[in-house]
Design a protein around this motif. Sequence first.
Motif, PDB file in Angstrom:
ATOM      1  N   UNK A  96       0.924  -1.612   0.041  1.00 51.51           N
ATOM      2  CA  UNK A  96      -0.014  -0.043   0.302  1.00 51.51           C
ATOM      3  C   UNK A  96       1.002   1.549  -0.192  1.00 51.51           C
ATOM      4  N   UNK A  97       1.428   1.808  -0.959  1.00 55.70           N
ATOM      5  CA  UNK A  97       1.553   3.174  -1.245  1.00 55.70           C
ATOM      6  C   UNK A  97       0.584   4.347  -1.464  1.00 55.70           C
ATOM      7  N   UNK A  98       1.261   5.587   0.086  1.00 59.11           N
ATOM      8  CA  UNK A  98       0.492   6.415   0.248  1.00 59.11           C
ATOM      9  C   UNK A  98       1.425   7.773   0.151  1.00 59.11           C
ATOM     10  N   UNK A  99       0.385   8.796  -0.048  1.00 56.54           N
ATOM     11  CA  UNK A  99       0.982   9.552  -0.282  1.00 56.54           C
ATOM     12  C   UNK A  99       0.975  10.847   0.850  1.00 56.54           C
ATOM     13  N   UNK A 125      -4.192   8.638   5.526  1.00 60.49           N
ATOM     14  CA  UNK A 125      -4.981   7.255   6.733  1.00 60.49           C
ATOM     15  C   UNK A 125      -5.368   6.023   5.929  1.00 60.49           C
ATOM     16  N   UNK A 126      -5.814   5.875   4.744  1.00 59.50           N
ATOM     17  CA  UNK A 126      -6.812   5.369   3.881  1.00 59.50           C
ATOM     18  C   UNK A 126      -5.073   3.754   3.384  1.00 59.50           C
ATOM     19  N   UNK A 127      -4.082   4.433   2.957  1.00 64.80           N
ATOM     20  CA  UNK A 127      -2.968   3.916   2.416  1.00 64.80           C
ATOM     21  C   UNK A 127      -2.105   3.161   3.978  1.00 64.80           C
ATOM     22  N   UNK A 128      -2.192   3.858   5.540  1.00 62.06           N
ATOM     23  CA  UNK A 128      -2.178   2.552   6.011  1.00 62.06           C
ATOM     24  C   UNK A 128      -2.927   1.666   6.844  1.00 62.06           C
ATOM     25  N   UNK A 129      -4.333   1.965   6.994  1.00 58.58           N
ATOM     26  CA  UNK A 129      -5.898   0.672   6.902  1.00 58.58           C
ATOM     27  C   UNK A 129      -5.508   0.285   6.017  1.00 58.58           C
ATOM     28  N   UNK A 130      -5.626  -0.380   5.121  1.00 58.68           N
ATOM     29  CA  UNK A 130      -5.184  -0.978   3.957  1.00 58.68           C
ATOM     30  C   UNK A 130      -4.252  -1.943   4.148  1.00 58.68           C
ATOM     31  N   UNK A 131      -3.243  -1.389   4.458  1.00 54.64           N
ATOM     32  CA  UNK A 131      -1.964  -1.990   4.677  1.00 54.64           C
ATOM     33  C   UNK A 131      -2.514  -3.239   5.816  1.00 54.64           C
ATOM     34  N   UNK A 132      -2.765  -2.446   7.771  1.00 52.17           N
ATOM     35  CA  UNK A 132      -3.376  -2.841   8.215  1.00 52.17           C
ATOM     36  C   UNK A 132      -4.103  -4.316   8.025  1.00 52.17           C
ATOM     37  N   UNK A 133      -4.953  -3.803   7.454  1.00 51.15           N
ATOM     38  CA  UNK A 133      -6.231  -4.755   7.548  1.00 51.15           C
ATOM     39  C   UNK A 133      -5.435  -6.301   6.544  1.00 51.15           C
ATOM     40  N   UNK A 134      -4.760  -6.046   5.457  1.00 51.79           N
ATOM     41  CA  UNK A 134      -3.788  -6.829   4.527  1.00 51.79           C
ATOM     42  C   UNK A 134      -3.223  -8.225   5.413  1.00 51.79           C
ATOM     43  N   UNK A 135      -3.512  -9.529   5.416  1.00 52.17           N
ATOM     44  CA  UNK A 135      -2.546 -10.758   5.991  1.00 52.17           C
ATOM     45  C   UNK A 135      -1.220  -9.625   5.895  1.00 52.17           C
ATOM     46  N   UNK A 136      -0.293  -9.526   4.864  1.00 45.82           N
ATOM     47  CA  UNK A 136       0.689  -9.431   4.218  1.00 45.82           C
ATOM     48  C   UNK A 136       0.699  -8.201   4.019  1.00 45.82           C
ATOM     49  N   UNK A 196       1.620  -4.020   3.751  1.00 39.69           N
ATOM     50  CA  UNK A 196       2.986  -3.522   4.098  1.00 39.69           C
ATOM     51  C   UNK A 196       2.880  -2.250   3.298  1.00 39.69           C
ATOM     52  N   UNK A 197       2.962  -0.266   4.307  1.00 36.38           N
ATOM     53  CA  UNK A 197       3.016   0.730   3.786  1.00 36.38           C
ATOM     54  C   UNK A 197       3.806   1.401   3.326  1.00 36.38           C
ATOM     55  N   UNK A 198       4.252   1.605   2.567  1.00 39.17           N
ATOM     56  CA  UNK A 198       5.170   2.933   2.348  1.00 39.17           C
ATOM     57  C   UNK A 198       4.596   4.004   1.594  1.00 39.17           C
ATOM     58  N   UNK A 199       5.103   4.841   2.492  1.00 38.60           N
ATOM     59  CA  UNK A 199       4.681   6.852   2.358  1.00 38.60           C
ATOM     60  C   UNK A 199       5.858   7.047   1.713  1.00 38.60           C
ATOM     61  N   UNK A 200       5.007   7.990   0.792  1.00 40.04           N
ATOM     62  CA  UNK A 200       6.033   8.991  -0.282  1.00 40.04           C
ATOM     63  C   UNK A 200       5.829  10.078   0.050  1.00 40.04           C
ATOM     64  N   UNK A 201       6.809  10.923  -0.336  1.00 40.79           N
ATOM     65  CA  UNK A 201       6.423  12.973   0.303  1.00 40.79           C
ATOM     66  C   UNK A 201       5.667  13.298  -0.870  1.00 40.79           C
ATOM     67  N   UNK A 202       4.200  12.576  -2.169  1.00 38.45           N
ATOM     68  CA  UNK A 202       3.592  13.892  -2.836  1.00 38.45           C
ATOM     69  C   UNK A 202       2.584  13.675  -2.653  1.00 38.45           C
ATOM     70  N   UNK A 203       1.293  14.080  -3.472  1.00 43.40           N
ATOM     71  CA  UNK A 203       0.292  13.768  -3.387  1.00 43.40           C
ATOM     72  C   UNK A 203      -0.417  12.164  -3.767  1.00 43.40           C
ATOM     73  N   UNK A 219       4.415  11.975  -9.669  1.00 42.87           N
ATOM     74  CA  UNK A 219       5.346  13.165  -9.127  1.00 42.87           C
ATOM     75  C   UNK A 219       7.039  12.781  -8.770  1.00 42.87           C
ATOM     76  N   UNK A 220       7.059  11.124  -9.055  1.00 43.93           N
ATOM     77  CA  UNK A 220       8.283  10.820  -8.671  1.00 43.93           C
ATOM     78  C   UNK A 220       8.177   9.706  -9.177  1.00 43.93           C
ATOM     79  N   UNK A 221       8.637   9.855 -10.665  1.00 45.72           N
ATOM     80  CA  UNK A 221       8.839   8.423 -11.126  1.00 45.72           C
ATOM     81  C   UNK A 221       9.612   7.299 -11.003  1.00 45.72           C
ATOM     82  N   UNK A 222      11.112   8.121 -10.675  1.00 47.28           N
ATOM     83  CA  UNK A 222      11.791   7.281 -10.204  1.00 47.28           C
ATOM     84  C   UNK A 222      12.142   6.929  -9.163  1.00 47.28           C
ATOM     85  N   UNK A 223      11.216   7.137  -7.763  1.00 48.76           N
ATOM     86  CA  UNK A 223      11.598   5.631  -6.871  1.00 48.76           C
ATOM     87  C   UNK A 223       9.909   5.939  -6.564  1.00 48.76           C
TER      88      UNK A 223
END
Length: 267
Positions: free
Chosen positions: A212-215, A224-235, A237-244, A250-254
Motif C-alpha cells: 500500500x503506497x500512500x502520498x 490514513x487509508x493507505x495505512x489502514x489498507x496495509x494493516x487490514x491485509x494479512x501480508x 506493507x505500507x510505503x509512504x512517499x512525500x508526494x500528493x 510526481x516522483x517516477x524514479x522512486x
Amino acid sequence: MAYLDTDDGCRVYYEYHHADKLPVVLIHGWGMSGEYWASAIEALIRAGHGAIAIDHRGCGRSDRDCADMSIAAIARDVAAIVKRCAVPKVVLNGWSLGGAVAVAAAEILGDKVAGIVLTCGASPRYTQAEGFPHGGTAEGVLAIGEAITADRPGFFRALAEGAAAPGVSEALASWVERGFIASGPRASATLADLATLDQRELLASFIFPVLSIGGAKDTIADPAIAGFAANCAQKGELLTMETGHSPHLENAPAYNEALLAFVRRLT
C-alpha cells in the motif's frame, strides 16, 4: 494494442507489453487512462517484466457509452483481459479508484494473483463508516457528479491541480487535466460507487502480499487509508512517499524502484 469485447456490448482498450517475467496489470485512477502509467511500463519492460495497461470503460480509448459503469464491471473487464492474455500469474496495481478495481478483480482471478499494489488506493473504503474514520463523506462523493455537470472545465482544472502535491510542474497538471476532460459523460457513475464501497473483509481475506503506497501530501485520498489498507491485509506493507495523489507521476524514479522491488520479491 487490442480491445476486449465485453458480454454487455462494450469495447475496452488494453495494451499487453510482453516480457518473460511476472507481469503487472496497471489500473488507472478515475477519469484517467492507461497512458498515465507510461513511466512504470518503461521501467517494468527494462527489468524484463510484462505490463498490461487498461483503459476503464468510459475513459481513454474505451467505449464511453457503456450502460454499466460500476467498479464491479471494470473489475470484470480487468479479469477477462488477464485471462485473455493467458498469463499464469499477475500483480495487480491500482491507482486511486483503480485500487478498488484491483481488489475486486483479485477476488475474480483467485490464484492467478501474486500480489497487489495500492497506489494511493481508494480501498478498502474511501468514505467514513463505523470503524473507519478516514476519508470524506458519502454525500461529498455523490455531489461530485453535479459539480462536474455544472462546470466541467473548472472542476477538472481544480481536480488536476489537487492530484499532485503543491509545486509540481504546469506540464504535469495540464497532462492530468487533459485526462479528466477526455473522460466520458457517464464516468461519474463509476465514482459514485466509492460512496458506499466497503472491501475490508475482502482485502483481509487475501493471502498474497499487498503493498500500500500512500502520498503524505495527498489531498484526494486521505493518507490514513493507505495505512489502514496495509494493516487490514494479512501480508500488508505500507510505503509512504512525500508526494500528493500521484506518486508514479510526481516522483517516477522512486516509485518505479519501489514497484520493481516489490514485484521481484514475488518471483
